[in-house]
Design an enzyme around this catalytic site. Structure first.
Site, short mmCIF file in Angstrom:
data_model
loop_
_atom_site.label_atom_id
_atom_site.label_comp_id
_atom_site.label_asym_id
_atom_site.label_seq_id
_atom_site.Cartn_x
_atom_site.Cartn_y
_atom_site.Cartn_z
CG ASN A 1 7.07 8.63 -1.76
OD1 ASN A 1 7.29 9.59 -1.04
ND2 ASN A 1 6.30 7.63 -1.38
CG HIS B 1 6.12 13.44 -2.09
ND1 HIS B 1 4.86 13.02 -1.73
CD2 HIS B 1 6.97 12.85 -1.20
CE1 HIS B 1 4.93 12.22 -0.66
NE2 HIS B 1 6.20 12.11 -0.33
NE ARG C 1 6.89 4.71 6.44
CZ ARG C 1 6.74 6.00 6.29
NH1 ARG C 1 5.52 6.55 6.32
NH2 ARG C 1 7.77 6.80 6.06
CB CYS D 1 1.26 12.59 2.67
SG CYS D 1 0.91 12.98 4.39
#
Length: 318
Positions: free
Chosen positions: A261, A221, A24, A252
């Site tokens: 990430n 992150h 995701r 993002c």
């Protein structure tokens, strides 16, 4: 395969749960469309590597995140994993998104809030208070349907427009998410500016305000190379849920300074060295991330994947 020497450190949890966000959060910002069948295989491979929580997709309007427009097609292709004890959380932005998720049998729901007004406006086009008001009936209905609800809280440590975010401000929004019925929180360092002392200060104040550590997950992150250090600081505080993305995929779309990430492989390497159980097979995980890197046509950002699977640096799809 090379593995780290195990040297346990005192004061750390014996086991943690990795909340895998690659399918995701990792893929949502990819410019070229990843085929639904590839996404489904990605989820299956991650589960086969031992990950028991794999965040699968988002039921956001396709206009906002075109990469995840196939949520209805994807979710049925991975539901068989639920019978094997694998949790498949999905993100929902509002009541309509919840309707779509519940109609497909989703049992784990996530909502995405902001600790800052600027990011709430950029990401949700609402104030913080307005966004919480939207989420409240969504969470209530999800709980009525016996779904587990996770509350993501972004910009917990810094905001690209507002700078450093006061700890008390984050705690206030975090408590609102728990008060409306969220089962757990994920504290997001969306632009990667956190440092270990800041992490421990936020966790301590959350505890002081009545938020139990066992309801908290962390989501770092690696913009400034601090993700593993910050994770260790959280583990020292007793946190046992850590978000990570296979191969270090993701960022993002609404925060330009947000790089990838924390890579799941890098996390597992550290945890294995500390003797902390995860249930994850590092070899299968790195092979999966190398496989996805080839599909995406570029090298994996994960340092551990690069070290253990050198051929992953030749992004030739197969």
């Amino acid at each position: 395969m090379t593995l780290p020497m195990t040297v346990p450190a005192q004061g750390l949890p014996p086991r943690i749960r990795i909340h895998e966000v690659g399918p995701r959060d990792g893929l949502q910002n990819e410019k070229s469309t990843v085929p639904t069948e590839v996404k489904a295989e990605f989820v299956h491979r991650l589960a086969a590597a031992g990950l028991t929580t794999v965040e699968t997709t988002s039921f956001v309007h396709p206009k906002w995140v075109p990469q995840l427009a196939d949520a209805e097609a994807l979710f049925p292709l991975v539901q068989d994993l639920a019978g094997d004890g694998v949790h498949l959380p999905v993100l929902v932005p509002n009541g309509r998104g919840l309707d779509r998720a519940l109609a497909l049998g989703a049992h784990r729901i996530a909502v995405f809030a902001s600790a800052t007004e600027s990011f709430a406006k950029a990401n949700l086009n609402r104030t913080v208070a307005e966004s919480l008001a939207v989420f409240e009936p969504v969470v209530a209905r999800a709980k009525a349907e016996r779904a587990h609800v996770r509350g993501y809280l972004s910009m917990c440590f810094g905001d690209p427009w507002e700078g450093a975010v006061p700890v008390h401000q984050v705690v206030s929004v975090a408590k609102s998410l728990l008060d409306m019925g969220c089962d757990e929180l994920s504290l997001g360092d969306t632009i990667g500016v956190a440092t270990p002392g800041h992490v421990q200060a936020l966790l301590a104040e959350l505890n002081e305000e009545g938020v139990p550590t066992n309801t908290i997950g962390v989501h770092f992150h690696d913009t400034y190379g601090q993700a593993l250090a910050n994770t260790l600081a959280a583990l020292q505080h007793g946190v046992t849920t850590v978000d990570a993305s296979a191969g270090g995929l993701g960022g993002c779309p609404y925060a330009k300074s947000a790089t990838g990430n924390l890579a799941t492989e890098d996390l597992v390497w550290m945890l294995q060295g500390l003797g902390i159980e995860t249930g994850v097979d590092l070899g299968r995980l790195t092979a999966t991330s190398a496989w996805m890197a080839r599909h995406l046509g570029r090298p994996s950002p994960s340092r551990t994947v690069r070290a253990l699977v050198p051929e992953a640096q030749s992004p030739q799809e197969q």
